[in-house]
Design an enzyme around this catalytic site. Structure first.
Site, PDB file in Angstrom:
ATOM      1  N   ASP A  31       6.739   1.203   1.806  1.00 12.58           N
ATOM      2  CA  ASP A  31       6.441   0.179   0.793  1.00 12.58           C
ATOM      3  C   ASP A  31       7.278   0.429  -0.466  1.00 12.58           C
ATOM      4  OD1 ASP A  31       3.842   1.013   2.306  1.00 12.58           O
ATOM      5  OD2 ASP A  31       3.432  -1.040   1.665  1.00 12.58           O
ATOM      6  N   ASN A  88      -2.469   2.854   3.386  1.00 15.55           N
ATOM      7  CA  ASN A  88      -1.911   4.174   3.731  1.00 15.55           C
ATOM      8  C   ASN A  88      -2.704   5.296   3.067  1.00 15.55           C
ATOM      9  OD1 ASN A  88       0.278   3.409   5.395  1.00 15.55           O
ATOM     10  ND2 ASN A  88       1.430   2.765   3.579  1.00 15.55           N
ATOM     11  N   THR A 127       2.858  -6.041   2.702  1.00 15.17           N
ATOM     12  CA  THR A 127       3.347  -4.941   3.553  1.00 15.17           C
ATOM     13  C   THR A 127       2.257  -3.897   3.792  1.00 15.17           C
ATOM     14  OG1 THR A 127       4.161  -3.685   1.646  1.00 15.17           O
ATOM     15  CG2 THR A 127       5.723  -5.215   2.704  1.00 15.17           C
ATOM     16  N   PHE A 172      -1.018  -0.616  12.397  1.00 20.36           N
ATOM     17  CA  PHE A 172      -1.893  -0.106  11.332  1.00 20.36           C
ATOM     18  C   PHE A 172      -2.396  -1.198  10.392  1.00 20.36           C
ATOM     19  CE2 PHE A 172      -3.587   3.054   8.503  1.00 20.36           C
ATOM     20  CZ  PHE A 172      -3.358   2.568   7.221  1.00 20.36           C
ATOM     21  N   ASN A 173      -1.521  -2.012   9.811  1.00 19.89           N
ATOM     22  CA  ASN A 173      -1.959  -2.988   8.799  1.00 19.89           C
ATOM     23  C   ASN A 173      -3.003  -3.952   9.352  1.00 19.89           C
ATOM     24  OD1 ASN A 173      -0.309  -1.921   6.781  1.00 19.89           O
ATOM     25  ND2 ASN A 173       1.413  -3.272   7.302  1.00 19.89           N
ATOM     26  N   HIS A 194       9.686   0.317   8.116  1.00 17.66           N
ATOM     27  CA  HIS A 194       8.970  -0.949   8.312  1.00 17.66           C
ATOM     28  C   HIS A 194       9.119  -1.950   7.144  1.00 17.66           C
ATOM     29  CE1 HIS A 194       6.826   1.226  11.536  1.00 17.66           C
ATOM     30  NE2 HIS A 194       6.475   2.136  10.662  1.00 17.66           N
ATOM     31  N   ASP A 195       8.614  -1.606   5.994  1.00 12.51           N
ATOM     32  CA  ASP A 195       8.340  -2.607   4.960  1.00 12.51           C
ATOM     33  C   ASP A 195       9.562  -3.226   4.292  1.00 12.51           C
ATOM     34  OD1 ASP A 195       5.336  -0.822   3.944  1.00 12.51           O
ATOM     35  OD2 ASP A 195       5.678  -2.263   5.551  1.00 12.51           O
ATOM     36  N   ASP A 222       0.849  -1.204   0.000  1.00 16.58           N
ATOM     37  CA  ASP A 222       0.000   0.000   0.000  1.00 16.58           C
ATOM     38  C   ASP A 222       0.886   1.258   0.000  1.00 16.58           C
ATOM     39  OD1 ASP A 222      -0.835   0.591   3.519  1.00 16.58           O
ATOM     40  OD2 ASP A 222       0.944  -0.374   2.642  1.00 16.58           O
TER      41      ASP A 222
HETATM   42  O1  RIB Z   1       2.359   0.101  10.748  1.00 15.31           O
HETATM   43  C1  RIB Z   1       3.264   0.294   9.686  1.00 15.31           C
HETATM   44  C2  RIB Z   1       2.724  -0.290   8.422  1.00 15.31           C
HETATM   45  O2  RIB Z   1       1.512   0.367   8.051  1.00 15.31           O
HETATM   46  C3  RIB Z   1       3.661  -0.093   7.216  1.00 15.31           C
HETATM   47  O3  RIB Z   1       3.477  -1.141   6.315  1.00 15.31           O
HETATM   48  C4  RIB Z   1       3.172   1.180   6.614  1.00 15.31           C
HETATM   49  O4  RIB Z   1       3.487   1.291   5.223  1.00 15.31           O
HETATM   50  C5  RIB Z   1       1.682   1.039   6.799  1.00 15.31           C
HETATM   51  O5  RIB Z   1       1.192   0.229   5.735  1.00 15.31           O
HETATM   52 CA    CA Z   2       2.805  -0.602   4.026  1.00 12.29          CA
END
Ligand code: RIB
Ligand code: CA
Length: 312
Positions: free
Chosen positions: A16, A41, A127, A168-169, A242-243, A11
């Protein structure tokens, strides 16, 4: 050794985007079959556009980009524009993509690609919210035992980032996350406990800028934007990247460590929607369903990332 066949479901989102670039920079190890996009996102119209723009940065027009689900399974879509900006790739202004969006729905593309390849040869790397992945598993359950594994960014052993309980994801689409963790597919979970160890500090950002190519200039610029929210919120010297950890794990698993645990996803609850309940100490009698990575060699990760970005 033949490259590993990978589908990256994402996303974009600046982090990402770096995961896409790291995969594209590593053709000896990764055969990127497809980039599938999902709402997260930012809305799907932007995540699919951003993915095409990032692929075109590298001129790798052989990698198809698919659009998938525009909303979570049950919950209304909630985006993260406060982190990523209105476009999802704020910090850089890339040209309108000329790479066409593949006509096939991402869910169908995931099913087709996994069924076309020999059993145990395709790795799915989500991701973003897990909506596409969950619906592919529901639409064609045969892909579950056929997948080599799922290596995903999401969840947390400890604190969340959308609520105290949830990342979040998993928070955006908790029902999709539950489908994935109950699918029986081998999972490697890269959560916030790990990603908050790999921070985009100023020296690391300067190393990226100093490479001086169009790709690394763009990465520098959009990571500079990406840094501002999390450094302020958490009072840390750089945003967690993160990703790309998902792709780095495929390339150099020795950079990370963790252990196999039972992970269950909370889909109810006023305060715990999307919580990844990680049984780190083995207190429950349910079988382990994920390798939860919790330690990262941050310097090693950035050395790998920067070496690979310089190739593009
Ligand atoms: O919490 C972080 C994740 O949520 C990452 O993948 C960021 O890109 C969002 O998608
Ligand atoms: Ca992401």
């Amino acid at each position: 050794m033949a490259p590993r066949a990978v589908i990256l479901d994402c996303d974009p989102g600046q982090d990402d985007a770096v995961a896409i670039l790291l995969a594209l920079a590593s053709p000896e190890e990764i055969e990127l079959l497809a980039i599938t996009t999902v709402a997260g996102n930012v809305p799907l119209a932007l995540t699919q556009r951003n993915a095409r723009q990032v692929v075109e940065l590298t001129r790798r027009r052989d990698v198809p980009v698919f659009a998938g689900c525009a909303r979570p399974i049950l919950e209304p879509l909630v985006t993260a524009t406060e982190v990523h900006g209105e476009t999802g790739l704020d910090g850089v202004s890339l040209p309108e993509p000329t790479l066409p969006l593949a006509a096939e729905h991402a869910v169908d593309a995931i099913v087709r690609l996994v069924m076309e390849r020999p059993p145990g040869t395709v790795t799915l790397c989500p991701t973003g919210p897990l909506t596409n992945v969950a619906l592919a598993l529901v639409k064609e359950p045969a892909i579950g035992p056929r997948l080599a594994e799922i290596v995903l960014m999401g969840g947390a052993k400890a604190l969340g980032n959308v609520t105290p309980a949830a990342e979040f994801n998993f928070w955006v689409d908790p029902h999709a996350a539950r489908v994935v963790f109950e699918s029986g597919v081998p999972i490697t979970m890269i959560g916030l406990d790990l990603t908050h160890q790999v921070l985009v500090t100023a020296p690391r950002l300067e190393r990226i800028r100093a490479i001086g190519t169009p790709v690394t200039r763009a990465v520098h610029d959009f990571l500079q934007f990406f840094n501002r929210h999390d450094t302020a919120r958490y009072a840390i010297p750089g945003a967690p990247l993160h990703d790309p950890c998902v792709i780095a794990h495929l390339l150099r698993p020795g950079l990370f460590a963790g252990k196999r645990c039972r992970v269950d996803i909370e889909t109810e609850g006023r305060f715990c929607r999307g919580r990844s309940v990680v049984d780190w100490w083995g207190r429950c009698d349910r079988p382990a369903n994920a390798l939860v990575l919790s330690e990262a060699d941050a310097d090693g990760f950035f050395d790998l990332l920067i070496e690979r970005l310089a190739r593009l």
